[in-house]
Design an enzyme around this catalytic site. Structure first.
Site, PDB file in Angstrom:
ATOM      1  N   HIS A   1      36.727  37.754  45.498  1.00 13.02           N
ATOM      2  CA  HIS A   1      36.063  38.933  44.927  1.00 13.02           C
ATOM      3  C   HIS A   1      35.303  38.643  43.633  1.00 13.02           C
ATOM      4  O   HIS A   1      34.611  39.491  43.104  1.00 13.02           O
ATOM      5  CB  HIS A   1      37.072  40.045  44.650  1.00 13.02           C
ATOM      6  CG  HIS A   1      37.914  39.789  43.429  1.00 13.02           C
ATOM      7  ND1 HIS A   1      38.969  38.920  43.445  1.00 13.02           N
ATOM      8  CD2 HIS A   1      37.838  40.254  42.170  1.00 13.02           C
ATOM      9  CE1 HIS A   1      39.510  38.885  42.240  1.00 13.02           C
ATOM     10  NE2 HIS A   1      38.838  39.678  41.445  1.00 13.02           N
TER      11      HIS A   1
HETATM   12  C1  UD1 Z   1      38.148  43.943  38.436  1.00 13.54           C
HETATM   13  C2  UD1 Z   1      38.385  43.025  37.243  1.00 13.54           C
HETATM   14  C3  UD1 Z   1      38.860  41.654  37.738  1.00 13.54           C
HETATM   15  C4  UD1 Z   1      40.052  41.781  38.664  1.00 13.54           C
HETATM   16  C5  UD1 Z   1      39.685  42.725  39.807  1.00 13.54           C
HETATM   17  C6  UD1 Z   1      40.823  42.909  40.773  1.00 13.54           C
HETATM   18  C7  UD1 Z   1      36.868  43.410  35.319  1.00 13.54           C
HETATM   19  C8  UD1 Z   1      35.732  42.858  34.558  1.00 13.54           C
HETATM   20  N1  UD1 Z   1      37.165  42.780  36.473  1.00 13.54           N
HETATM   21  O1  UD1 Z   1      37.055  43.402  39.165  1.00 13.54           O
HETATM   22  O2  UD1 Z   1      39.246  40.886  36.628  1.00 13.54           O
HETATM   23  O3  UD1 Z   1      40.394  40.520  39.181  1.00 13.54           O
HETATM   24  O4  UD1 Z   1      39.321  43.992  39.222  1.00 13.54           O
HETATM   25  O5  UD1 Z   1      40.483  43.746  41.820  1.00 13.54           O
HETATM   26  O6  UD1 Z   1      37.478  44.370  34.886  1.00 13.54           O
HETATM   27  N2  UD1 Z   1      35.418  49.433  43.985  1.00 13.54           N
HETATM   28  C9  UD1 Z   1      35.799  50.340  44.947  1.00 13.54           C
HETATM   29  N3  UD1 Z   1      36.993  50.975  44.756  1.00 13.54           N
HETATM   30  C10 UD1 Z   1      37.774  50.784  43.674  1.00 13.54           C
HETATM   31  C11 UD1 Z   1      37.341  49.858  42.700  1.00 13.54           C
HETATM   32  C12 UD1 Z   1      36.169  49.188  42.879  1.00 13.54           C
HETATM   33  O7  UD1 Z   1      35.147  50.560  45.928  1.00 13.54           O
HETATM   34  O8  UD1 Z   1      38.844  51.385  43.575  1.00 13.54           O
HETATM   35  C13 UD1 Z   1      34.138  48.702  44.194  1.00 13.54           C
HETATM   36  C14 UD1 Z   1      32.976  49.353  43.538  1.00 13.54           C
HETATM   37  O9  UD1 Z   1      31.864  49.178  44.367  1.00 13.54           O
HETATM   38  C15 UD1 Z   1      32.791  48.553  42.266  1.00 13.54           C
HETATM   39  C16 UD1 Z   1      33.243  47.170  42.681  1.00 13.54           C
HETATM   40  O10 UD1 Z   1      34.270  47.407  43.646  1.00 13.54           O
HETATM   41  O11 UD1 Z   1      31.491  48.577  41.785  1.00 13.54           O
HETATM   42  C17 UD1 Z   1      33.756  46.340  41.563  1.00 13.54           C
HETATM   43  O12 UD1 Z   1      34.802  47.021  40.857  1.00 13.54           O
HETATM   44  P1  UD1 Z   1      35.074  46.726  39.297  1.00 13.54           P
HETATM   45  O13 UD1 Z   1      36.239  47.484  38.822  1.00 13.54           O
HETATM   46  O14 UD1 Z   1      33.812  46.868  38.566  1.00 13.54           O
HETATM   47  O15 UD1 Z   1      35.395  45.172  39.272  1.00 13.54           O
HETATM   48  P2  UD1 Z   1      36.295  44.286  40.234  1.00 13.54           P
HETATM   49  O16 UD1 Z   1      35.409  43.361  40.988  1.00 13.54           O
HETATM   50  O17 UD1 Z   1      37.258  45.097  41.039  1.00 13.54           O
END
Ligand code: UD1
Length: 375
Positions: free
Chosen positions: A214
């Site tokens: 991811h």
């Molecule tokens: C975040 C953390 C990362 C951790 C990861 C675990 C930061 C900078 N990164 O990254 O360190 O390893 O979480 O999962 O804080 N999304 C959904 N549903 C959700 C959450 C996210 O669909 O409940 C999708 C959205 O499209 C979003 C993308 O995932 O834009 C990324 O989510 P985000 O929280 O920005 O970062 P992660 O890649 O999850």
């Protein structure tokens, strides 16, 4: 003396298993400390949040800021805006944050600007790769923390290089391993998980690779993603691959039209699985391929070989003492490492110091000593 309030912050999936044992341990000092749990809402999907709270026995948050997704700036700023009034209202003696996600730095920054001491659990880890958003979060959070609780001894050396006074640092151990040890007996069996997701493919214990992917550097860059999908397809010719897919990865694979590259009968794609399912899948795997930080540690604790699809790690003890090998994203290197595990069984490793299920106890004792008992 009435109990003093400690605001505890969680935001994203890897925070939940770190906070659960701390919340439980705080109950033993509820006459001294009253925890107030804030969930920022960085992760909000049922699969990314609710099932974790249920399985880990984390109480309902006292406040859910509901910030959701966005660019780093938007997400961080929204968390800060929503978090400030909570501190004005609750007036805690300290704010406790865990890990390295955007919620960690956002809430930490709000706290220190209000002169509220910041406690950072999992301090001092460094990949020395500033392209990782988490590395920036780690460096900045540690700089502004009053108490820095570390998971491995090398963390204190990293912090001392950055000028952080040793008096602020306490080696407490790894709370994520507290969670793992607390929950291992309840982990779902491979069979139960495959059945729950209605998988028709036949996969047996210790005869599959578990994959997670991811990190932005791997999935946001189309060329790297295409290469990694190619490698997974190659690996699946040797043994089946179980792949619980993070929402951002799902999105990127679909956008790049790479879904058809993964043979359905050999690569089992699942939605993000819950904690007990993940523990079971890790424990029964022949090997784990990952770019996650947490999985590098959990596989070391479980004694399962881990192949890390990154150029570096902020958790070096998983390599020097544990079962982890850092290979990067080069196809040949990954395949060589997979072959090596299949032939030799891979690294067996040993359990690092203070990864003993008692980290939360040490953390809570230290907090009481520093902030509550002033005699
Ligand atoms: C975040 C953390 C990362 C951790 C990861 C675990 C930061 C900078 N990164 O990254 O360190 O390893 O979480 O999962 O804080 N999304 C959904 N549903 C959700 C959450 C996210 O669909 O409940 C999708 C959205 O499209 C979003 C993308 O995932 O834009 C990324 O989510 P985000 O929280 O920005 O970062 P992660 O890649 O999850």
């Amino acid at each position: 003396m009435s109990a003093k309030t400690l605001v505890c912050v969680v935001g994203a999936r890897p925070n939940f298993m770190k906070m659960a044992p701390i919340m439980r341990q705080l109950q033993s000092v509820n006459h001294l400390i009253k925890p107030y749990l804030v969930h920022t809402g960085q992760h909000y999907d049922r699969a990314m949040k609710d099932t974790f709270f249920q399985q880990l026995g984390i109480p309902e948050p006292d406040r859910d800021l509901g910030v959701g997704s966005g660019s780093h700036a938007v997400q961080t700023a929204n968390i800060m805006l929503q978090f400030e009034p909570v501190l004005d209202e609750v007036k805690p003696f300290a704010v406790l944050v865990v890990g390295d996600v955007n919620s960690t730095i956002a809430c930490g920054l709000v706290a220190v600007k209000k002169q509220i001491p910041l406690i950072h659990v999992e301090a001092g880890l460094r990949s020395y790769d500033r392209e990782m958003p988490e590395e920036i979060n780690r460096i900045l959070t540690d700089q502004i923390s009053d108490l820095l609780l570390t998971t491995e001894r090398a963390a204190a050396d990293n912090l001392s290089k950055e000028g952080i006074d040793a008096k602020r640092i306490c080696f407490a151990g790894n709370v994520m391993i507290d969670s793992l040890l607390n929950n291992c007996a309840q982990a779902s069996s491979l069979h139960t998980t495959l059945q729950a997701y209605d998988c028709k493919q036949s996969v047996t214990e210790k005869n599959y690779a578990l994959l997670t992917l991811h990190r932005p550097s791997n999935v946001d860059e189309p060329e790297t993603l295409a290469r990694l999908i190619g490698v997974i397809s190659e690996v699946s010719k040797k043994l089946p691959v179980i792949f619980p897919v993070h929402p951002r990865t799902q999105q990127k694979i679909s956008q790049a039209g790479l879904l058809t590259e993964l043979p359905e009968d050999r690569v089992i794609m699942l939605p993000p699985v819950a904690y007990l399912e993940m523990l079971g899948l890790m424990r029964s795997a022949k090997l784990v391929l990952t770019d996650s930080g947490g999985l590098q540690e959990e596989t070391t604790a479980l004694g399962v070989p881990c192949i890390t699809l990154r150029e570096n790690t902020e958790r070096p003890i998983t390599v020097t003492e544990g079962t982890n090998t850092i290979v990067g994203t080069d196809t040949n290197k990954i395949m060589q490492c997979v072959d090596d595990v299949l032939i030799s069984g891979g690294k067996s490793g040993r359990i690092p110091e203070y990864w003993d299920g008692r980290a939360a106890k040490r953390i809570v004792e230290e907090i009481v000593r520093r902030y509550i008992r002033t005699d």
